[in-house]
Motif scaffolding. Structure first.
Motif, mmCIF file in Angstrom:
data_model
loop_
_atom_site.group_PDB
_atom_site.id
_atom_site.type_symbol
_atom_site.label_atom_id
_atom_site.label_comp_id
_atom_site.label_asym_id
_atom_site.label_seq_id
_atom_site.Cartn_x
_atom_site.Cartn_y
_atom_site.Cartn_z
ATOM 1 N N ASP A 34 13.068 1.022 -9.900
ATOM 2 C CA ASP A 34 12.296 0.686 -8.706
ATOM 3 C C ASP A 34 13.126 1.028 -7.463
ATOM 4 O OD1 ASP A 34 10.885 -0.522 -6.632
ATOM 5 O OD2 ASP A 34 10.260 -2.217 -7.857
ATOM 6 N N ILE A 35 12.566 1.823 -6.557
ATOM 7 C CA ILE A 35 13.334 2.313 -5.404
ATOM 8 C C ILE A 35 13.146 1.428 -4.165
ATOM 9 C CG2 ILE A 35 13.343 4.693 -6.199
ATOM 10 C CD1 ILE A 35 11.021 5.244 -4.269
ATOM 11 N N ILE A 36 12.819 0.158 -4.342
ATOM 12 C CA ILE A 36 12.539 -0.707 -3.195
ATOM 13 C C ILE A 36 13.736 -0.834 -2.251
ATOM 14 C CG2 ILE A 36 13.122 -2.818 -4.487
ATOM 15 C CD1 ILE A 36 10.961 -4.228 -2.771
ATOM 16 N N GLU A 37 14.959 -0.936 -2.791
ATOM 17 C CA GLU A 37 16.131 -1.129 -1.928
ATOM 18 C C GLU A 37 16.368 0.075 -1.026
ATOM 19 O OE1 GLU A 37 19.712 -2.734 -3.524
ATOM 20 O OE2 GLU A 37 18.678 -3.846 -5.096
ATOM 21 N N GLU A 38 16.057 1.268 -1.509
ATOM 22 C CA GLU A 38 16.214 2.464 -0.690
ATOM 23 C C GLU A 38 15.020 2.668 0.235
ATOM 24 O OE1 GLU A 38 16.339 2.353 -3.947
ATOM 25 O OE2 GLU A 38 18.155 3.312 -4.735
ATOM 26 N N THR A 39 13.834 2.296 -0.222
ATOM 27 C CA THR A 39 12.608 2.608 0.510
ATOM 28 C C THR A 39 12.288 1.597 1.600
ATOM 29 O OG1 THR A 39 11.731 3.600 -1.512
ATOM 30 C CG2 THR A 39 10.155 3.132 0.242
ATOM 31 N N ALA A 40 12.485 0.302 1.327
ATOM 32 C CA ALA A 40 12.081 -0.746 2.269
ATOM 33 C C ALA A 40 12.696 -0.567 3.661
ATOM 34 C CB ALA A 40 12.411 -2.124 1.701
ATOM 35 N N PRO A 41 14.007 -0.291 3.779
ATOM 36 C CA PRO A 41 14.568 -0.097 5.133
ATOM 37 C C PRO A 41 13.967 1.106 5.862
ATOM 38 C CG PRO A 41 16.314 -0.501 3.532
ATOM 39 C CD PRO A 41 15.068 -0.251 2.751
ATOM 40 N N VAL A 42 13.686 2.171 5.131
ATOM 41 C CA VAL A 42 13.093 3.365 5.747
ATOM 42 C C VAL A 42 11.687 3.049 6.260
ATOM 43 C CG1 VAL A 42 12.335 5.742 5.355
ATOM 44 C CG2 VAL A 42 14.464 4.909 4.313
ATOM 45 N N SER A 59 0.839 -1.203 0.000
ATOM 46 C CA SER A 59 0.000 0.000 0.000
ATOM 47 C C SER A 59 0.873 1.252 0.000
ATOM 48 C CB SER A 59 -0.942 -0.005 1.198
ATOM 49 O OG SER A 59 -0.229 -0.189 2.414
ATOM 50 N N VAL A 60 1.457 1.601 1.146
ATOM 51 C CA VAL A 60 2.301 2.789 1.240
ATOM 52 C C VAL A 60 3.478 2.703 0.281
ATOM 53 C CG1 VAL A 60 3.848 4.090 2.749
ATOM 54 C CG2 VAL A 60 1.625 3.338 3.603
ATOM 55 N N PHE A 61 4.112 1.535 0.208
ATOM 56 C CA PHE A 61 5.278 1.403 -0.663
ATOM 57 C C PHE A 61 4.928 1.680 -2.119
ATOM 58 C CE2 PHE A 61 7.529 -1.375 -3.677
ATOM 59 C CZ PHE A 61 8.754 -0.726 -3.670
ATOM 60 N N TYR A 62 3.827 1.133 -2.612
ATOM 61 C CA TYR A 62 3.459 1.357 -4.011
ATOM 62 C C TYR A 62 3.225 2.840 -4.284
ATOM 63 C CZ TYR A 62 2.946 -3.556 -5.328
ATOM 64 O OH TYR A 62 3.182 -4.874 -5.646
ATOM 65 N N PHE A 63 2.644 3.535 -3.318
ATOM 66 C CA PHE A 63 2.403 4.970 -3.491
ATOM 67 C C PHE A 63 3.729 5.725 -3.570
ATOM 68 C CE2 PHE A 63 1.571 9.220 -1.645
ATOM 69 C CZ PHE A 63 0.672 9.685 -2.596
ATOM 70 N N ILE A 64 4.661 5.377 -2.676
ATOM 71 C CA ILE A 64 5.975 6.022 -2.696
ATOM 72 C C ILE A 64 6.732 5.665 -3.977
ATOM 73 C CG2 ILE A 64 8.242 6.097 -1.556
ATOM 74 C CD1 ILE A 64 6.772 5.701 1.093
ATOM 75 N N ARG A 65 6.645 4.416 -4.396
ATOM 76 C CA ARG A 65 7.328 4.001 -5.630
ATOM 77 C C ARG A 65 6.779 4.757 -6.831
ATOM 78 N NH1 ARG A 65 6.603 -1.926 -8.233
ATOM 79 N NH2 ARG A 65 4.651 -0.893 -8.788
ATOM 80 N N TRP A 66 5.464 4.971 -6.855
ATOM 81 C CA TRP A 66 4.830 5.713 -7.950
ATOM 82 C C TRP A 66 5.377 7.141 -8.007
ATOM 83 C CZ3 TRP A 66 0.959 9.698 -7.271
ATOM 84 C CH2 TRP A 66 0.417 10.161 -8.475
ATOM 85 N N ILE A 67 5.507 7.778 -6.848
ATOM 86 C CA ILE A 67 6.088 9.130 -6.798
ATOM 87 C C ILE A 67 7.549 9.079 -7.235
ATOM 88 C CG2 ILE A 67 6.757 11.017 -5.258
ATOM 89 C CD1 ILE A 67 4.284 10.378 -3.586
ATOM 90 N N GLY A 68 8.256 8.009 -6.817
ATOM 91 C CA GLY A 68 9.667 7.882 -7.162
ATOM 92 C C GLY A 68 9.927 7.831 -8.647
ATOM 93 N N TYR A 69 8.986 7.257 -9.399
ATOM 94 C CA TYR A 69 9.169 7.158 -10.849
ATOM 95 C C TYR A 69 9.185 8.524 -11.541
ATOM 96 C CZ TYR A 69 8.812 2.059 -11.046
ATOM 97 O OH TYR A 69 9.046 0.721 -10.923
ATOM 98 N N PHE A 70 8.702 9.561 -10.861
ATOM 99 C CA PHE A 70 8.770 10.907 -11.433
ATOM 100 C C PHE A 70 10.188 11.471 -11.378
ATOM 101 C CE2 PHE A 70 4.230 10.712 -10.349
ATOM 102 C CZ PHE A 70 3.668 11.151 -11.543
ATOM 103 N N TYR A 71 11.047 10.868 -10.528
ATOM 104 C CA TYR A 71 12.392 11.402 -10.309
ATOM 105 C C TYR A 71 13.497 10.458 -10.776
ATOM 106 C CZ TYR A 71 9.750 14.601 -7.354
ATOM 107 O OH TYR A 71 8.844 15.526 -6.890
ATOM 108 N N VAL A 72 13.246 9.144 -10.717
ATOM 109 C CA VAL A 72 14.244 8.168 -11.164
ATOM 110 C C VAL A 72 13.555 7.143 -12.051
ATOM 111 C CG1 VAL A 72 15.725 8.445 -9.138
ATOM 112 C CG2 VAL A 72 13.900 6.739 -9.103
#
Length: 446
Positions: free
Chosen positions: A321-329, A305-318
């Motif tokens: 897939d930003i899972i490796e950076e996002t999952a620990p946070v 849920s939250v991760f997919y939303f953050i990943r969607w925003i991340g695609y505007f900048y990179v």
């Protein structure tokens, strides 16, 4: 007399419909047919709500009997909604061969030792060839027994596992009755768990060991309620060694029973865990298991849920897939919120309700939420005033849509995931507002 006959007729017709629908779902409909699968689930959920809430027609004993029958029907199919059982049998075969299944990935084992036709069959069908096992000792003992009895037969091995899961589920029903009796809780509340279509299809039908873990978990709640710390600690350790998620409750347990009793609780729990892990011990066990869990949850994405939303925003900048950076946070945020819930001095919130919110927060920030993970939420919902896990148990099945595609790609089903969590969050908001407005607390057993 006529009214009584009509009620009996309605009871029988409803039960027959539920039995037929479950049989079709588990034995005749492939996972790739999403429309048929979800349509059957919708019908089952409609009947489920009708049965639980219509107290004048469906007696409590009738509902218990129906719950048992539905589980017995689920015994004999090969799982259609999950292929995890291939890994279960593989782990059992490794244990029988004297190989520490925590030490080697299936890929590494075959490279070092070669293969046999049956091992190759298991390897070709499993979904985690490059990972070491993440399944704790209680499950490993079950896998070993199933592999021993099943020999080279998938169906027999799965049947052994299902028999143990159903036996655990029947034990859960029995302890549920004790908990409701001790706490003066309406015993019909347990029907929200034992008749839930997701629980029956995913645990008994598709061989997921939340059924075993929840047997130990509700036993832990029962003895904790009675302040029998040693028995509670023993069952808590067995629950953790079945599925590790109950470990999230450690801060809440300390807050609930106090530091002094927590020391006794911790010593007993740790001793039981060490005893169960002993047959698999090597000096790299903790590191290997931690690494496997880390890789598993940082590389796999499903129904987040939250991760997919953050990943969607991340695609505007990179463009990756930003899972490796996002999952620990997200894990750190989840831990902080869990601590806050655990130690928040709210006298009107019971232990079970705090547990419900702790697990809900954990799943909210997880990168992977399989449908059967909702089992512990459904059990806790049956012991509290909140019902949003029941809504989630229906909506979470939308995550199966990508399996209907010619090539599996969850991104093509993200619109359904968005609908799932939007509806869920709307319902949670409404339910919280309802209880705050009522200024009333319906206490759970703890």
């Amino acid at each position: 007399m006529r009214g009584s006959t009509s009620k009996q007729f309605l009871s029988v017709i409803t039960a027959v419909c539920m039995i037929i629908l479950e049989t079709v779902l588990l034995y005749l409909v492939p996972r790739s047919n999403f429309i048929a699968t979800y349509s059957i689930f919708l019908l089952l959920f409609f009947l489920y709500f009708f049965v639980v809430q219509t107290t004048t027609v469906f007696s409590f004993s009738f509902c218990i009997g129906l719950a048992v029958i539905l589980r017995l029907i689920a015994l004999f199919n090969l799982p259609v909604l999950s292929d995890d059982y291939f890994r279960f049998i593989w782990d059992g075969r490794m244990n029988l061969a004297g190989v520490n299944t925590f030490q080697y990935t299936p890929q590494e084992y075959l490279q070092l030792n070669g293969t046999t036709p049956y091992l190759q069959h298991l390897y070709d069908n499993m979904n985690s060839q490059e990972f070491r096992t993440v399944y704790p000792p209680v499950m490993q003992f079950v896998f070993t027994l199933a592999a021993f009895i099943g020999k080279n037969n998938d169906w027999v091995a799965v049947l052994v596992m299902k028999v143990l899961i159903v036996a655990a589920e029947l034990g859960t029903i029995r302890i549920f009755l004790l908990v409701t009796k001790d706490s003066n809780t309406d015993k019909r509340n347990m029907l929200w768990y034992i008749l839930n279509p997701l629980i029956i299809s995913e645990l008994s039908g598709n061989v997921h060991f939340e059924g075993v873990m929840l047997f130990f978990f509700i036993g832990f709640l029962y003895f904790l309620y009675r302040k029998k710390i040693i028995f509670a600690a023993l069952l808590f350790a067995l629950a953790v060694c079945s599925k590790m998620i109950p470990f999230l409750l450690v801060p809440l347990i300390i807050r609930f029973i106090g530091v002094r009793k927590s020391l006794l609780f911790g010593i007993v729990s740790l001793a039981v865990c060490m005893l169960l892990f002993a047959p698999f011990f090597n000096w790299h066990l903790v590191n290997d298991l931690g690494q496997s869990l880390g890789l598993f949850f940082h590389l796999y994405e499903f129904n987040a849920s939250v991760f997919y939303f953050i990943r969607w925003i991340g695609y505007f900048y990179v463009d990756y897939d930003i899972i490796e950076e996002t999952a620990p946070v997200l894990a750190v945020i989840s831990f902080i919120v869990i601590l806050a819930i655990s130690f928040w001095p709210a006298k009107k919130i019971s232990f079970t309700e705090k547990s419900l919110w702790i697990f809900s927060v954990y799943f909210l920030f997880s990168t992977m939420v399989q449908p059967w993970y909702a089992a512990i939420l459904i059990l806790l919902a049956a012991l509290s005033r909140f019902r949003f896990p029941l809504v989630f148990s229906l909506l979470v099945l939308l995550s199966y849509y990508p399996y209907s595609l010619k090539e599996y790609n969850e991104d093509n089903g993200l619109w359904l995931i968005a609908i799932e969590y939007t509806l869920l969050f709307v319902y949670i908001t409404w339910e919280i507002f309802k209880w705050r407005k009522a200024k009333l607390h319906i206490a759970g057993p703890l």
